[in-house]
Design an enzyme around this catalytic site. Structure first.
Site, short mmCIF file in Angstrom:
data_model
loop_
_atom_site.label_atom_id
_atom_site.label_comp_id
_atom_site.label_asym_id
_atom_site.label_seq_id
_atom_site.Cartn_x
_atom_site.Cartn_y
_atom_site.Cartn_z
N ASP A 162 20.97 -22.34 13.68
CA ASP A 162 20.92 -21.03 13.03
C ASP A 162 22.30 -20.38 12.95
O ASP A 162 22.49 -19.26 13.37
CB ASP A 162 19.93 -20.17 13.85
CG ASP A 162 19.74 -18.77 13.29
OD1 ASP A 162 19.73 -18.61 12.07
OD2 ASP A 162 19.61 -17.84 14.12
N GLU A 407 18.53 -26.04 23.07
CA GLU A 407 17.18 -26.11 22.52
C GLU A 407 16.83 -27.44 21.87
O GLU A 407 16.36 -27.48 20.73
CB GLU A 407 16.96 -24.96 21.52
CG GLU A 407 17.16 -23.61 22.15
CD GLU A 407 16.61 -22.47 21.31
OE1 GLU A 407 16.24 -22.71 20.16
OE2 GLU A 407 16.54 -21.35 21.84
N TYR A 461 12.16 -15.27 23.78
CA TYR A 461 12.10 -14.19 22.79
C TYR A 461 10.74 -13.49 22.80
O TYR A 461 10.19 -13.19 21.75
CB TYR A 461 12.42 -14.75 21.40
CG TYR A 461 13.88 -15.11 21.24
CD1 TYR A 461 14.79 -14.14 20.81
CD2 TYR A 461 14.36 -16.37 21.54
CE1 TYR A 461 16.14 -14.44 20.67
CE2 TYR A 461 15.71 -16.68 21.41
CZ TYR A 461 16.58 -15.72 20.98
OH TYR A 461 17.93 -16.00 20.84
N GLU A 496 19.30 -16.73 26.53
CA GLU A 496 19.12 -16.00 25.27
C GLU A 496 17.91 -15.09 25.39
O GLU A 496 16.85 -15.52 25.88
CB GLU A 496 18.88 -16.94 24.07
CG GLU A 496 20.09 -17.70 23.62
CD GLU A 496 19.86 -18.55 22.37
OE1 GLU A 496 18.94 -18.23 21.56
OE2 GLU A 496 20.58 -19.55 22.20
#
Ligand code: GCB
Length: 584
Positions: A162, A407, A461, A496
């Site tokens: 990303d 990831e 997240y 994160e």
């Protein structure tokens, strides 16, 4: 590989500035031997910078394939009798380099340096033509991976990470000179015994002249505190001033090659921060003290320059880290420019150093690691990227942890088979630092890779991708997951957590994308972190807004920055500052 330096015996010349530049969308230049003369239809482009955003057209921005850089440089007159080296601090993602008509270097991987001994090809006082073809294509055999699609509209690059696929010469290019008998590598490992600091050094050299090694360690005031003879040695520093987070105290190790008469053949200066790193139970210890990571995952990213290194942004970003009370960051998702680590060493900022293995997750279960996709060849490319990372950064006291992937798919036996040897390799290369990888939302009990690491690095997240906009539901979910991971008995670093936020967008109710939501999202996460003892760090995604490829979830890039792309604080910055300065 040692950095170019100016010392008593070494000299360097920076080749940054405007280079001739030409895109090569059909890949004609290699067979047409564009390196053998001036580029046929060149414009000029800045080095260092990504080429994508400096021109006002989509052709450069979306280019897939080869791009050519060329310059002429005059070799300094005084370099007669010296060994002359051409070094690129990086070329993204791979490059071939010629000096005159001769190919001198070929390098895979966009974020580590490479060099070539060009002594026999250049003459001091003369001008040389230097040409580099840089290629930005990503495949299953590159780090990071991607797929190039040949469409009726031309080549299209797809990738699974990303951030924008910036390319070009992102860092400095050097010509440098050393004596012909020279220091080729220096390794420093530090330890302590009570208040005594121990500096173990190992020097490698090359060349014909008989020589021995002399090592002199000086403190920051220039006073000699220890000396040693021989290629390997241990220096003791009584009452050592340790390198510590917030206290970037550096000694200088002056390494000399000395000939039989005692004269200096070569000299190299290596800065040294004396500190220890250790994982004990669920604690991460620096100098024996529990350390809590406060900070960010960052990107090398700014307007116009893309991923081009910029000293002004370097100093400014660190000023903001200090302002907000951060003590650390992760070099997500690739090794950063050498200057960043030097500056972190002297500023006392702690680094989690990551290799460019991001997006090893094709999104199709079972398909990521396979003979047809990410396979043994890819693993060797990945292994080489780790070797180059450790070789480059091993002496930085700021680097306390290696991250060997971000990831990846990690719930299949194939992923474990892929990663196990890479963990072993990293530990062989550097037995002194812990190793980990950033785990995507693979829950506890399903991840087949996490137990290979020394720490658990979790990207989570809750309240953004999970329970979007529903913080009351997100909070117990996050807590339950962290408590499950805590049973592994390892330190957990939240590498994160974050929420996209449009600067200036407000609402009374905490609605996603508003500044208020980002604040409440972070507060919710912090409440949970504070309740789980094994959590030893929080690094917000991201330090600043950054460019990405196009996507329906991306409005002019990724907006999870606590600062905007031009480094203005969002409301969340003030919240973090209050939290992180509390116990500063
Ligand atoms: C992640 C990735 C990072 C992305 C981020 C996001 O988990 O590691 O590269 O940018 O999420 O914002 O989605």
């Amino acid at each position: 590989m040692l950095r170019p330096e100016d010392t008593r015996t070494r000299e360097r010349k920076s080749l940054t500035g405007l280079w001739e530049f030409q895109l090569d969308p059909i890949g004609a230049g290699r067979s047409a031997r564009w390196f053998a003369g001036p580029l046929p239809d060149a414009v000029q482009a800045p080095v260092p910078a990504s080429y994508n955003d400096v021109f006002a057209d989509a052709t450069a921005r979306d280019h897939v394939g080869d791009a050519w850089y060329q310059t002429t440089a005059r070799v300094p007159r005084g370099w007669n009798g010296q060994r002359i080296v051409l070094r690129f601090d990086s070329a993204t993602h791979r490059a071939v380099v010629w000096v005159g008509d001769t190919k001198v270097a070929e390098h895979e991987g966009g974020y580590t340096p490479f060099e070539a001994d060009v002594t026999s090809l250049v003459a001091p006082g003369d001008e040389v033509r230097i040409t580099a073809v840089v290629n930005n294509e990503l495949s299953f055999q590159s780090i990071p991976p991607g797929i190039v699609e040949d469409t009726p509209q031309g080549l299209r690059q797809r990738y699974f990470h990303d951030f924008f696929n910036y390319a070009g010469l992102h860092r400095a290019v050097w010509l440098y000179a050393t004596p012909t008998t020279f220091i080729s590598d220096v390794t420093v490992v530090t330890d302590r015994d009570g208040s005594t600091g121990l500096v173990r050094y190992a020097v490698r050299s090359a060349g014909e002249a008989p020589h021995t090694v002399r090592a002199t360690l000086r403190d920051a005031a220039g006073r000699t505190v220890a000396t040693g003879d021989g290629v390997d040695g241990e220096l003791s520093v009584g009452d050592a001033h340790l390198w510590a987070p917030g206290d970037g105290y550096l000694y200088q190790l002056d390494v000399e090659l000395v000939d039989t008469e005692g004269a200096t053949l070569d000299s190299y200066l290596q800065s040294v921060g004396i500190r220890t790193v250790e994982v004990r139970g669920t604690q991460f210890l620096i100098n024996g003290e529990p350390f809590y990571f406060k900070g960010f995952a960052k990107h090398e990213d700014s307007a116009v320059r893309g991923k081009g290194h910029d000293d002004a942004f370097l100093v400014h970003d660190f000023a903001l880290l200090n302002w907000i009370g951060a003590n650390s960051f992760r070099t997500s998702h690739y090794p950063y420019a050498d200057e960043v680590y030097d500056y972190a060493d002297r500023e006392g900022i702690v680094i989690i150093d990551e290799v460019a293995a991001v997006g090893q997750n094709a999104g199709i279960p079972g398909s990521t690691f396979s003979p047809e996709t990410i396979n043994d060849v890819s693993r060797e490319v990945h292994a080489q990227a780790i070797r180059e990372l450790v070789a480059r950064d091993k002496n930085h006291p700021s680097v306390v942890l290696w991250s060997i992937a971000n990831e990846p798919e990690s719930r299949t036996p194939a992923s474990r088979e892929y990663f196990a040897p890479l963990f072993t390799l990293t530990r062989e290369l550097d037995p002194t630092r812990p190793v980990g990888f950033a785990n995507a939302p693979t829950p506890h009990g399903e991840c087949l890779v996490s137990d290979l690491g020394d720490v658990l690095m979790l990207n989570r997240y809750y309240g953004w991708y999970v329970n979007t906009g529903d913080l009351p539901a997100a909070e117990p979910g996050l807590q339950a997951e962290l408590e499950a991971w805590a049973t592994d008995g390892k330190p957990i670093i939240i590498t994160e957590y974050g929420a996209d936020t449009i600067a200036g967008l407000h609402s009374v109710a905490p609605v996603p994308w508003t500044e208020e939501y980002q604040v409440e999202y972070l507060e919710m996460n912090h409440r949970v972190f504070d309740r789980v003892d094994a959590v030893v760090g929080e690094q917000v995604w991201n330090f600043a807004d950054f460019a990405t490829g196009p996507g329906v979830r991306r409005v002019d890039g990724n907006k999870k920055g606590v600062f905007t792309r031009d480094r203005r604080p969002k409301a969340a910055a003030h919240l973090l500052r209050r939290r992180w300065m509390r116990d500063a």
